[in-house]
Design an enzyme around this catalytic site. Structure first.
Site, short mmCIF file in Angstrom:
data_model
loop_
_atom_site.label_atom_id
_atom_site.label_comp_id
_atom_site.label_asym_id
_atom_site.label_seq_id
_atom_site.Cartn_x
_atom_site.Cartn_y
_atom_site.Cartn_z
CB ALA A 74 -0.52 -6.66 8.11
N GLY A 116 -4.55 -5.87 4.64
CA GLY A 116 -5.04 -5.13 5.81
C GLY A 116 -5.41 -3.69 5.48
CD GLU A 147 -8.26 -7.80 6.03
OE1 GLU A 147 -8.74 -8.93 6.06
OE2 GLU A 147 -7.13 -7.56 6.49
CD GLU A 157 -4.90 -10.40 2.78
OE1 GLU A 157 -5.42 -10.57 1.66
OE2 GLU A 157 -5.30 -9.53 3.59
N1 DAK Z 1 4.62 -4.90 4.28
C1 DAK Z 1 5.91 -4.45 4.38
N2 DAK Z 1 6.50 -3.72 3.44
C2 DAK Z 1 5.81 -3.44 2.33
C3 DAK Z 1 4.47 -3.86 2.15
C4 DAK Z 1 3.86 -4.63 3.19
N3 DAK Z 1 2.59 -5.04 3.17
N4 DAK Z 1 4.04 -3.42 0.94
C5 DAK Z 1 5.08 -2.74 0.40
N5 DAK Z 1 6.14 -2.75 1.23
C6 DAK Z 1 7.45 -2.13 1.02
C7 DAK Z 1 8.27 -2.94 0.00
O1 DAK Z 1 8.89 -4.02 0.61
C8 DAK Z 1 9.26 -1.88 -0.46
O2 DAK Z 1 10.25 -1.73 0.51
P1 DAK Z 1 11.83 -1.55 0.07
O3 DAK Z 1 12.13 -2.72 -0.77
O4 DAK Z 1 11.84 -0.26 -0.69
O5 DAK Z 1 12.56 -1.49 1.39
C9 DAK Z 1 8.42 -0.59 -0.43
O6 DAK Z 1 7.31 -0.86 0.43
C10 DAK Z 1 7.87 -0.25 -1.79
O7 DAK Z 1 7.22 -1.39 -2.32
P2 DAK Z 1 7.52 -1.97 -3.78
O8 DAK Z 1 8.95 -1.73 -4.18
O9 DAK Z 1 7.03 -3.37 -3.80
O10 DAK Z 1 6.57 -1.02 -4.66
P3 DAK Z 1 5.84 -1.38 -6.02
O11 DAK Z 1 5.25 -0.09 -6.51
O12 DAK Z 1 6.74 -2.14 -6.94
O13 DAK Z 1 4.66 -2.37 -5.61
C11 DAK Z 1 2.80 -3.12 -4.19
C12 DAK Z 1 3.62 -1.90 -4.77
C13 DAK Z 1 1.81 -2.54 -3.20
C14 DAK Z 1 2.02 -3.76 -5.35
C15 DAK Z 1 3.78 -4.13 -3.56
O14 DAK Z 1 4.62 -3.43 -2.65
C16 DAK Z 1 3.06 -5.24 -2.85
O15 DAK Z 1 2.58 -6.19 -3.48
N6 DAK Z 1 3.03 -5.16 -1.49
C17 DAK Z 1 2.49 -6.19 -0.65
C18 DAK Z 1 0.98 -6.17 -0.70
C19 DAK Z 1 0.38 -7.29 0.14
O16 DAK Z 1 0.70 -8.48 -0.08
N7 DAK Z 1 -0.43 -6.96 1.15
C20 DAK Z 1 -1.03 -7.90 2.04
C21 DAK Z 1 -0.12 -8.12 3.23
S1 DAK Z 1 -0.81 -9.33 4.38
C22 DAK Z 1 -4.96 -9.22 10.98
C23 DAK Z 1 -4.99 -7.95 10.50
C24 DAK Z 1 -4.45 -7.68 9.27
C25 DAK Z 1 -3.87 -8.66 8.50
C26 DAK Z 1 -3.86 -9.95 8.98
C27 DAK Z 1 -4.39 -10.24 10.24
N8 DAK Z 1 -5.49 -9.51 12.28
C28 DAK Z 1 -6.25 -8.47 12.97
C29 DAK Z 1 -5.43 -10.82 12.85
C30 DAK Z 1 -3.35 -8.29 7.21
C31 DAK Z 1 -2.51 -9.03 6.47
C32 DAK Z 1 -1.93 -8.39 5.27
O17 DAK Z 1 -2.21 -7.30 4.94
#
Ligand code: DAK
Length: 266
Positions: free
Chosen positions: A73, A117, A120, A140
């Protein structure tokens, strides 16, 4: 329909004349690694429902880019939200559950990151075909939250408690080989073969009789909701019901006469 954050097209994946098309959805928010925001989930829901309602479509594929199926997300959207925002607004639940209403098979074709997400969403699909580059995770915990779209519930059902706890508590990623060993994905192929392999799986499904395909999906899903005896009874009734279809007659006649069936999806 036209979309901004994904592409959706009904693709012919089988040359068989009676085969249905495949609804092919490609998430397309590349700069954010397909991070799932409200607009993207709205479009995904609309595309899924449109293909589900289309008599010419027999199955649906969701895929992303080579680098990311979806990195979760959108964290930038979530960051400023308060408890009252997410609780009163039932944050992102509305358009995250549309996929549960889809009665045709949905295949996730995963290359690169499927995190949070994104993992998921892949697990909400009926099965996952992974590229050897795929990385699955529920990171998360690193953000001070927990999975919110089924990660703590579907992941243990798919891979067991030990690995689900490991992923949710340490935030480590699982590669495609481990995901296949653990039962999260049905097959792993080299990255360059992912879309062809997925199209071939979709083609097989699109050639079969749609009512029996939908019944098989419904029955397998009941295995997760019902006690065994109730599930077996449901399966028995669905099995009986398919004898009301023209395609049961066609399929069995084709076998006995050593020819290919020409299913009419009725
Ligand atoms: N959200 C927003 N932007 C994201 C992102 C994300 N989840 N993942 C990556 N990006 C963006 C980065 O900020 C970056 O943007 P700029 O800096 O270029 O503007 C761009 O994508 C490229 O990312 P990186 O520079 O970080 O690329 P790397 O290759 O170095 O790393 C990575 C890739 C995937 C390992 C890293 O980007 C990363 O760790 N991303 C976050 C992964 C994460 O934490 N995901 C979980 C998010 S929480 C629900 C439904 C769903 C959810 C909750 C509730 N309900 C129905 C109630 C879900 C929650 C989540 O998913």
């Amino acid at each position: 329909m036209s979309y901004e954050l994904l592409t959706a097209e009904a693709r012919r994946v089988s040359a068989a004349p009676e085969a249905l098309a495949c609804g092919w959805i490609t998430l397309n928010r590349p700069k954010q690694l397909n991070a799932l925001n409200d607009a993207l989930m709205d479009e995904l829901g609309a595309a899924l429902l449109a293909f589900d309602a289309d008599d010419g479509v027999g199955c649906i594929v969701i895929t992303g880019s080579e680098k990311a199926f979806a990195a979760g997300a959108d964290i930038a959207v979530m960051a400023p939200k308060t408890f009252m925002d997410v609780y009163k607004g039932d944050f992102i639940t509305r358009n995250w559950e549309t996929i549960k209403r889809v009665r045709k098979p949905v295949i996730a074709a995963v290359s690169g990151y499927a995190l949070g997400g994104g993992c998921e969403l892949a697990m909400m699909c009926d099965f996952i075909i992974a590229a050897d580059s795929a990385k699955f995770g529920q990171p998360e915990i690193k953000l001070g939250i927990i999975p919110g779209a089924g990660g703590t519930q579907r992941l243990p059902r798919a891979v067991g408690k030990a690995k689900a706890m490991d992923l949710a508590l340490t935030a480590r990623m699982m590669d495609a080989a481990e995901a296949e060993r653990a039962g999260l994905v049905s097959r792993v192929v080299t990255a360059d073969k992912l879309l062809d392999e997925t199209a071939a799986a979709a083609a097989a499904i699109c050639e079969f009789s749609l009512p029996s395909v939908m019944a098989a999906k419904e029955c397998v899903n009941r295995a997760y909701e019902l006690p065994l005896n109730e599930g077996l009874l449901f399966e028995r009734r669905m099995f009986h019901a398919l004898f009301a279809s023209a395609d049961q007659k066609e399929g069995m006649d084709a076998f006995l006469n050593k020819r290919k069936p020409a299913f009419k999806h009725s």
